[in-house]
Design an enzyme around this catalytic site. Structure first.
Site, short mmCIF file in Angstrom:
data_model
loop_
_atom_site.label_atom_id
_atom_site.label_comp_id
_atom_site.label_asym_id
_atom_site.label_seq_id
_atom_site.Cartn_x
_atom_site.Cartn_y
_atom_site.Cartn_z
N LYS A 97 0.80 -1.23 0.00
CA LYS A 97 0.00 0.00 0.00
C LYS A 97 0.84 1.28 0.00
CE LYS A 97 -4.35 -1.80 1.79
NZ LYS A 97 -4.32 -2.89 2.77
N SER A 140 -8.66 -7.14 5.98
CA SER A 140 -8.59 -6.48 7.30
C SER A 140 -7.70 -7.22 8.29
CB SER A 140 -9.98 -6.30 7.93
OG SER A 140 -10.85 -5.63 7.06
N PRO A 173 -5.32 8.26 10.60
CA PRO A 173 -6.43 8.63 11.48
C PRO A 173 -7.62 7.71 11.19
CG PRO A 173 -6.17 10.25 9.72
CD PRO A 173 -5.01 9.31 9.62
N ARG A 222 -24.59 0.97 -4.17
CA ARG A 222 -24.47 2.41 -3.90
C ARG A 222 -24.37 3.14 -5.22
NH1 ARG A 222 -20.88 4.97 0.58
NH2 ARG A 222 -22.94 5.21 1.45
N ARG A 250 -10.59 -2.02 -8.45
CA ARG A 250 -11.55 -1.51 -7.46
C ARG A 250 -10.88 -0.37 -6.71
NH1 ARG A 250 -12.70 -5.41 -2.92
NH2 ARG A 250 -11.88 -3.83 -1.52
N GLU A 264 -7.81 2.43 -0.40
CA GLU A 264 -6.93 1.50 -1.09
C GLU A 264 -7.42 1.30 -2.52
OE1 GLU A 264 -6.82 -2.66 -0.07
OE2 GLU A 264 -8.82 -2.61 0.78
N GLU A 266 -7.58 -1.85 -5.24
CA GLU A 266 -7.45 -3.31 -5.28
C GLU A 266 -7.30 -3.77 -6.72
OE1 GLU A 266 -7.48 -5.93 -3.23
OE2 GLU A 266 -8.37 -5.35 -1.31
N1 ADP Z 1 -8.16 4.97 8.32
C1 ADP Z 1 -9.26 4.23 8.45
N2 ADP Z 1 -10.41 4.79 8.92
C2 ADP Z 1 -11.54 4.04 9.07
N3 ADP Z 1 -11.61 2.74 8.79
C3 ADP Z 1 -10.49 2.13 8.32
C4 ADP Z 1 -9.28 2.85 8.11
N4 ADP Z 1 -8.36 1.96 7.65
C5 ADP Z 1 -8.98 0.77 7.56
N5 ADP Z 1 -10.26 0.87 7.97
C6 ADP Z 1 -11.24 -0.22 8.04
O1 ADP Z 1 -10.54 -1.44 7.93
C7 ADP Z 1 -10.90 -2.13 6.73
C8 ADP Z 1 -9.67 -2.79 6.11
O2 ADP Z 1 -8.68 -1.81 5.82
P1 ADP Z 1 -8.10 -1.64 4.34
O3 ADP Z 1 -7.19 -0.47 4.36
O4 ADP Z 1 -9.21 -1.62 3.37
O5 ADP Z 1 -7.19 -2.94 4.17
P2 ADP Z 1 -7.47 -4.39 3.51
O6 ADP Z 1 -8.87 -4.40 2.95
O7 ADP Z 1 -6.44 -4.50 2.42
O8 ADP Z 1 -7.26 -5.34 4.62
C9 ADP Z 1 -11.57 -1.07 5.86
O9 ADP Z 1 -12.51 -1.67 5.00
C10 ADP Z 1 -12.21 -0.14 6.88
O10 ADP Z 1 -13.46 -0.63 7.34
MG MG Z 2 -10.04 -3.03 2.07
#
Ligand code: ADP
Ligand code: MG
Length: 293
Positions: A97, A140, A173, A222, A250, A264, A266
């Site tokens: 990332k 996640s 944040p 959405r 995505r 992110e 994808e």
């Molecule tokens: N900075 C953030 N603020 C709010 N929610 C977050 C944040 N970073 C991650 N999340 C939550 O965590 C989930 C997973 O993080 P993400 O950055 O999408 O990584 P991945 O899907 O590759 O594991 C997101 O879908 C979101 O719900």
């Molecule tokens: Mg994600």
């Protein structure tokens, strides 16, 4: 172009879902309707001869994050005997990332991010809620939300554990609009916008990271705003300039104080949520078909 035999397309998946998850299977019949034989195939199954496929499409390889070197080696090797999409250079770029910093340099709004390298001391925010996660991750996993002042010890231990394992860490944040507005994912098939979904919030305050292969998600259709489209299209313009047209992409957005921000992108093995739009399975099959012959 007419082919003199039925094209075989591998849909690469992982051992936990050898037949693909039900939503991903929705592309099978549309592919057959287009004269293509789709074959779900587990990426790390040593008995598979990838040269027997006209094309390999990465669809459900969700267990790569902890085995990135092995996964990249397989993607590159398979791509020498057939074509893998998205291609190895795109997967390589996308699995870490730190690409967010590149997008930011090209004026794409991103969720504010601090990156920590394995030799760095984990400096964490002193106020508000924040998220700690590895730069290489999916579903996640290893991702958690903390409150400064309350969770400092746990958050430091989390970051230190990742860094000690040689993984890079990102700190952001916590964007709390996700709690009600959710996350917006824009799906692009064959380089063109196809559909969008809302994903509900995933991180509970102070809770440990998921121990599943991926966290359970709440998905709804959405209609994106004009601003969402503009950010998604800016990401796609950058990617197309760098890599050419992508089979699938995505773009995940969170709503910030000044509008949508990229959480992110994808490009490796995203859920494409083709179950959320009646036309999406056919559009994905068309995009795949367009890459054959
Ligand atoms: N900075 C953030 N603020 C709010 N929610 C977050 C944040 N970073 C991650 N999340 C939550 O965590 C989930 C997973 O993080 P993400 O950055 O999408 O990584 P991945 O899907 O590759 O594991 C997101 O879908 C979101 O719900
Ligand atoms: Mg994600």
């Amino acid at each position: 172009m007419m082919r003199d035999r039925i094209a075989r397309v591998a849909l690469a998946t992982c051992a936990d879902f050898p037949d693909l998850e039900a939503p991903e299977r929705l592309v099978l019949d549309p592919l057959r309707d287009r004269g293509i034989e789709p074959v779900p195939a587990v990426w790390d199954d040593p008995s598979i001869d990838w040269s027997g496929f006209d094309l390999v499409v990465l669809r459900g390889t969700w267990d790569y994050a902890e085995r990135l070197v092995e996964f990249m080696t397989w993607v590159r090797r398979a791509d020498t005997v057939t074509t893998v999409l998205n291609p190895p250079e795109v997967v390589e770029w996308n699995t870490d990332k730190r690409y967010l910093a590149e997008l930011a340099r090209h004026d794409v709004p991103i969720v504010p991010t601090t990156f920590l390298a394995p030799h760095d001391a984990p400096v964490l925010p002193t106020s508000g809620e924040y998220v700690v996660k590895p730069t290489v991750s999916a579903g996640s996993r290893d991702t958690a939300r903390y409150l400064a002042g309350r969770d400092d010890a746990v958050a430091s231990a989390h970051a230190e554990r990742l860094l000690a394992a040689g993984r890079e860490v990102m700190v952001q944040p916590y964007v709390d609009t996700v709690d009600d507005h959710g996350e917006t994912a824009l799906l692009y098939l064959g380089g063109r916008f196809s559909h969008a979904i809302r994903k509900g919030p995933l991180l509970e305050s102070g809770a440990a990271p998921t121990t599943e292969l991926f966290a359970q998600e709440t998905i709804d259709p959405r209609i994106p705003t004009t601003a969402d489209h503009a950010v998604g299209d800016a990401v796609m313009a950058h990617l197309t300039g760098r890599f050419g047209t992508l089979l699938y992409a995505r773009v995940d957005l969170l709503e910030g104080p000044d509008g949508p921000m990229v959480l992110e992108v994808e490009l490796t093995e995203p859920s494409l949520f083709i179950q959320s739009d009646d036309g999406a399975p056919g559009r994905l099959a068309d995009a795949i078909s367009g890459r054959l012959g």
